[in-house]
Design an enzyme around this catalytic site. Sequence first.
Site, PDB file in Angstrom:
ATOM      1  N   ASN A  70      38.838   2.518 -15.790  1.00  0.00           N
ATOM      2  CA  ASN A  70      37.732   3.241 -16.413  1.00  0.00           C
ATOM      3  C   ASN A  70      36.981   4.172 -15.466  1.00  0.00           C
ATOM      4  OD1 ASN A  70      37.248   0.392 -15.686  1.00  0.00           O
ATOM      5  ND2 ASN A  70      35.102   0.929 -15.932  1.00  0.00           N
ATOM      6  N   THR A 104      30.523 -13.421 -40.087  1.00  0.00           N
ATOM      7  CA  THR A 104      30.850 -12.454 -41.140  1.00  0.00           C
ATOM      8  C   THR A 104      31.228 -11.124 -40.495  1.00  0.00           C
ATOM      9  OG1 THR A 104      29.342 -13.572 -42.622  1.00  0.00           O
ATOM     10  CG2 THR A 104      29.962 -11.314 -43.211  1.00  0.00           C
ATOM     11  N   CYS A 119      28.291   0.243 -16.249  1.00  0.00           N
ATOM     12  CA  CYS A 119      27.798  -1.088 -15.895  1.00  0.00           C
ATOM     13  C   CYS A 119      27.297  -1.141 -14.458  1.00  0.00           C
ATOM     14  CB  CYS A 119      28.899  -2.119 -16.076  1.00  0.00           C
ATOM     15  SG  CYS A 119      29.973  -1.760 -17.444  1.00  0.00           S
ATOM     16  N   GLN A 173      40.543   1.814 -22.097  1.00  0.00           N
ATOM     17  CA  GLN A 173      40.524   3.253 -21.766  1.00  0.00           C
ATOM     18  C   GLN A 173      41.783   3.972 -22.229  1.00  0.00           C
ATOM     19  OE1 GLN A 173      38.167   5.241 -20.349  1.00  0.00           O
ATOM     20  NE2 GLN A 173      36.695   3.574 -20.225  1.00  0.00           N
TER      21      GLN A 173
HETATM   22  C1  PLP Z   1      34.191   0.037 -21.959  1.00  0.00           C
HETATM   23  C2  PLP Z   1      35.164  -0.902 -21.364  1.00  0.00           C
HETATM   24  C3  PLP Z   1      35.124  -2.273 -21.648  1.00  0.00           C
HETATM   25  C4  PLP Z   1      34.018  -2.891 -22.478  1.00  0.00           C
HETATM   26  O1  PLP Z   1      34.112  -2.572 -23.827  1.00  0.00           O
HETATM   27  P1  PLP Z   1      32.808  -2.810 -24.750  1.00  0.00           P
HETATM   28  O2  PLP Z   1      33.296  -2.522 -26.134  1.00  0.00           O
HETATM   29  O3  PLP Z   1      31.790  -1.837 -24.285  1.00  0.00           O
HETATM   30  O4  PLP Z   1      32.418  -4.231 -24.580  1.00  0.00           O
HETATM   31  C5  PLP Z   1      36.090  -3.079 -21.113  1.00  0.00           C
HETATM   32  N1  PLP Z   1      37.057  -2.580 -20.335  1.00  0.00           N
HETATM   33  C6  PLP Z   1      37.146  -1.278 -20.046  1.00  0.00           C
HETATM   34  C7  PLP Z   1      38.254  -0.782 -19.196  1.00  0.00           C
HETATM   35  C8  PLP Z   1      36.194  -0.390 -20.538  1.00  0.00           C
HETATM   36  O5  PLP Z   1      36.273   0.900 -20.227  1.00  0.00           O
END
Ligand code: PLP
Length: 407
Positions: A167, A253, A340, A195
């Site tokens: 990512n 749900t 993050c 990604q």
């Molecule tokens: C964005 C991302 C995630 C997390 O996905 P969310 O739907 O935001 O929880 C996990 N792994 C990679 C490689 C990401 O780019």
Amino acid sequence: MLLFPIEKVGILKLENKVIYADNAATTKLSENALNAMMPLMTDIYGNPSSLHTVGQIAKEHLEEARQTIADAIGADAKEIYFTSGGSEADNQAIRTAAAIGAKKGKKHIISSKFEHHAVLHTLNALEKEGFTVTLLDVYSNGIVKPEDVRNAITDETCLVTIMTANNEIGTIQPISEIADICKEKGVLFHTDAVQAVGHIPVNVKDMKVDMLSVSAHKFHGPKGVGFLYARKGILLKNIIEGGAQERGKRAGTENMASIVGMAAALKDAVASLDENAKKVTAMRDRLIDGLKGIERSRINGDMDSRLPGTLNMCFEGIEGESLLLLLDQKGICASSGSACTSGSLDPSHVLLAIGVPVEIAHGSLRLSISEYNTMEEMDYIVETVPQVVKYLRSISPVWEKIVKEEK
Ligand SMILES: *Cc1c(COP(=O)(O)O)cnc(C)c1O
């Protein structure tokens, strides 16, 4: 509060519009996805678990979405489990393999140093529960060597989890080669394909993976929804206990509107994959051509095995955070790495994993573009970034030192 005298940097924003170049963090919801979602938030309000007509109409939409999604990745509809996103899918996949392994007394997991935190932090938690984790090197090109996976597998290994595409730097991993090794050794293989899906071809049968995680908001679907593909025969471990939704493997749900929006977005992404990749690659190459000449800069990650839209660079002598703030003031939304890690001042674990020195890793910039961007926007970025880098270096004691040492 203006932290920097922005007027010194020069040019104005492009027609006062914001250029969104942070598509690896999240993407704009597509119009088709939004239109597909609307009826599920109005007329089609049934609970798909209800046996009456209103419920069963919702159920039909749910299962149609499941089939669309399965078709998009070459899976069977019964192999798709809806989750709240990529993070939950990663958690569930890893916890499942750990539970299966623990039953057989196998408590060793192999992964890589530059996985997403949804993977790394789950592995940290498992270490505290008595598992051993081996994190493989990703070398300076940001690519795991399949032979390293083979060498790391022991009789104790219950899972290999390696992401399909990173990512932060966008490098694509040799997934099917790694899968072959895992098959041969009888070890489960999971890949975080968040990604990759919707951006490069992803077919679970060709890739030969056992489990694969996906998130909708990385391909113009809504946030807060994703899915886990789990090959037939893999009994998932529940992360969320409760009702019998998702064949008893994920209670709660269903997030109907989001699931249907995700299916619409994925269908479009797969249908336009080649066309979008071509367009996005041309824009990314324009960025590379325009920015690679900046002195003491580097492009991170392999130049060939990479996603169409992701470019990660480092500029010596500056702080990524300052760069982002100034670019934001110029109307350019970018990132220094993953969403993050921004907010913390530690350099990116991904850049450190590929061997970028700490002081250089601080000056990172990730530009991630989508088919919604334009070449005109790329020209503006190419014009703006060098000016901002130049300005920041002019006030940077670190840069002054670098220049002095050069003489
Ligand atoms: C964005 C991302 C995630 C997390 O996905 P969310 O739907 O935001 O929880 C996990 N792994 C990679 C490689 C990401 O780019």
